[in-house]
Design an enzyme around this catalytic site. Structure first.
Site, short mmCIF file in Angstrom:
data_model
loop_
_atom_site.label_atom_id
_atom_site.label_comp_id
_atom_site.label_asym_id
_atom_site.label_seq_id
_atom_site.Cartn_x
_atom_site.Cartn_y
_atom_site.Cartn_z
N SER A 36 0.82 -1.20 0.00
CA SER A 36 0.00 0.00 0.00
C SER A 36 0.86 1.26 0.00
CB SER A 36 -0.96 -0.02 1.19
OG SER A 36 -1.93 0.98 1.09
N ASP A 71 -3.27 6.59 -3.19
CA ASP A 71 -2.00 6.02 -2.75
C ASP A 71 -1.55 5.00 -3.79
OD1 ASP A 71 -3.88 4.07 -2.17
OD2 ASP A 71 -2.94 3.48 -0.28
N ASP A 80 -1.43 1.80 -4.30
CA ASP A 80 -2.28 0.70 -4.76
C ASP A 80 -3.73 1.14 -4.96
OD1 ASP A 80 -2.74 0.91 -1.98
OD2 ASP A 80 -3.39 -1.17 -1.85
#
Length: 588
Positions: A185, A333, A335
């Site tokens: 992430s 962000d 992902d």
């Protein structure tokens, strides 16, 4: 030979990766026992967040051996029985929780737009595997496919690096029994991770995490695992992305204007292509994109941390918005499961908090959906505003523990129809009258909805800041702020929590602490969790260790009644609480 060197030699003998073998051999040759201890004296623990950690050799790092062991443990748990069992819910709850699409336990009986023969409920258990553009992600995805097919399961692999919400959607769309997303992430570039979903399309919960962890512990050497080979698994094509975009058609966007200009950044991640297609499909103008951050880059060269919440992370997109005269700045962000928003104000561009966006999106969804069975959910660390919004709109409201793995399992009644869930850390899942299409946070869907809301406000000669003022007048001013303290040694966090339990502060920011709730004992019918909640007149603080990073996270809220809309005074109180809390924690 020391135990550390023996463990390193055994690891070296089974490691299929020449890079981590070379790293480990160099440490052995140098006699660097400290570095060996860092890699072999402990290990990454598999939990409800799956795995996440620094890349490198050894069990305390993310690497091909760690990933193959995790895949083998997941495969063993799937083969052990009942892949449709829900984490932490009764069988009745499991059926109700997944009935929004008319299928029991999240299993697809039809997969329109998907490859033929992939309907759930037939043949062997299956796992769908996605990955982002971080270092090692694609290889970890292929290793997972090789292990699960070698164990006799079916596997489908995403066609390229794609957003996490596409993978979460694909689990149910393909009728898979589980899903794996290889991503860390918004963590620093040196990290990677391994997130596991179950057949309902949501992240796993206790006790399933412990069952998978036990299966991982039983895995032997990875060079002795039976492995599938290319051709044994299905590589999906763009139909899976198109199916996700079709599902986003169910968001409540009909009737909203489309006249809104947006500056956007994927923050060196994988969101750009899918977001562009989603915006075009919905009829929004193509956003201006931050050129320096447009292409996936696992080194994230323009940001210290690729997290839109971090100071400075949105500077480039706000600068682009200023240059282009945009109405709105949006960031995903890396992902693309989180969505950050910035708006122009009297003192220049400013980012909205996750709670501010959550409140705005909640009312947008509730204005565009119908029914008293609608459910909105947030977490115990998010603003208390959502409960007041739900009451005003006559819909059901639930609080959960932190994280979407809990949000998507929250229920107040068997017939709840969840149309919105959010957490303050920029995560949102929203849907129309058919419920949420993605049972995890979805930064693409959230970007579409915030664009529609901004376009509505612009049509009426207003801005998102005006809408925030409207909410403050209706529900009272709810002002929130975070205090996150990053440490090198996690033991410092445990020490701080012990000190707080032993001697909690009697006052913060000039307000008396009237109650301290130890969340390890459970709260309001919720399961126990590591954390403390401090209550003061018109204010609240929740303190908890991060589950994915070496951080102590504190969530502050000041609430003023309707009619008292003095933001400056509330902000001063919030800052005073923050200052006193930081001094009490004594971690900096």
């Amino acid at each position: 030979m020391s135990d550390l060197r023996r463990a390193a030699a055994e690891w070296l003998a089974q490691d299929p990766d020449p890079d981590t073998r070379a790293e480990l051999q160099a440490l052995l040759d140098a006699g660097d026992d400290a570095a060996l201890a860092d890699r072999f004296a402990s290990r990454l623990e598999f939990g409800t967040a799956g795995l996440r950690g620094e890349l490198g050799a050894g069990p305390n790092r993310m690497n091909r051996v760690t990933v193959m062991r995790a895949a083998a443990g997941l495969a063993a748990r799937l083969l052990a029985g009942d892949p449709n069992a829900q984490d932490g819910t009764s069988p009745d709850q499991a059926t109700d929780a997944n009935a929004q699409d008319g299928t029991p336990a999240g299993r697809a009986t039809d997969v329109p737009g998907g490859p033929a023969g992939m309907a759930g409920g037939t043949g062997r258990p299956g796992v769908v595997i996605g990955y982002d553009a971080r270092h090692g992600s694609r290889q970890f995805a292929l290793d997972t496919a090789a292990v699960v097919t070698g164990a006799g399961l079916r596997a489908w692999v995403m066609p390229r690096p794609l957003p996490t919400p596409v993978l979460a959607f694909a689990v149910r769309h393909l009728g898979a029994d589980a899903g794996v997303m290889v991503t860390a992430s918004h963590n620093p570039p040196r990290d990677n991770g391994y997130k596991v979903y179950w057949g309902d399309g949501a992240q796993i919960l206790t006790p399933l995490d412990a069952e998978i962890a036990a299966a991982i512990d039983a895995v032997g050497r990875v060079d002795e695992l039976p492995l599938g080979k290319p051709g044994d698994w299905t590589v999906l094509d763009d139909d899976i992305v198109e199916a996700y975009l079709v599902a986003l058609d169910g968001l409540p966007l009909d009737g909203s204007p489309r006249d809104v200009s947006i500056a956007y950044t994927p923050m060196h991640g994988v969101g750009l292509e899918v977001l562009r297609r989603a915006f075009a499909r919905a009829g929004f103008p193509e956003p201006a994109v931050v050129a320096e951050q447009a292409e996936p880059d696992p080194d994230f060269p323009t940001v210290a941390f690729p997290n839109p919440e971090e100071p400075g992370a949105m500077d480039l997109v706000m600068a682009l918005a200023e240059r282009t005269g945009a109405d709105l700045a949006i960031a995903n962000d890396p992902d693309a499961d989180r969505c950050a928003v910035a708006v122009p104000g009297p003192d220049g561009w400013r980012t909205l908090t996750g709670d501010e966006v959550g409140g705005l999106l909640a009312e947008y969804v509730l204005r565009h959906t119908r029914g008293g069975d609608r459910l909105v959910v947030t977490t115990i660390v998010s603003s208390s505003l959502l409960g007041r919004i739900a009451e005003r709109h006559g819909v059901r409201f639930a609080e959960s523990l932190t994280g979407f793995k809990w949000i998507m399992k929250a229920r107040t009644a068997p017939d709840d129809r969840q149309v919105f869930g959010y957490e303050e850390a920029l995560g949102y899942s929203l849907g129309g009258d058919g419920g949420v299409p993605v049972r995890d946070k979805d930064g693409i869907g959230a970007a579409l909805a915030i664009a529609a809301l901004a376009a509505e406000a612009k049509r009426d000669g207003r801005t998102l800041l005006d809408l925030l003022d409207d909410q403050a007048r209706r529900y009272g001013l709810h002002l929130t702020a975070p205090l996150s303290i990053r440490v090198e040694d996690r033991a410092l966090i445990a020490g701080a929590m012990t000190r707080l339990r032993t001697a909690p502060p009697t006052a913060l920011g000039g307000l008396q602490v009237t109650r301290v709730d130890d969340l390890t004992a459970g709260s309001g019918g919720l399961p126990p969790t590591e954390g403390l909640r401090l209550r003061m007149p018109g204010a609240r603080v929740v303190i908890r260790p991060s589950g994915t990073e070496p951080k102590l996270k504190c969530y502050l809220e000041v609430v003023r009644p309707p009619g008292d809309n003095d933001r400056d005074a509330a902000a001063r109180t919030l800052e005073a609480i923050r200052t006193d809390l930081a001094a009490t924690l004594a971690l900096t």
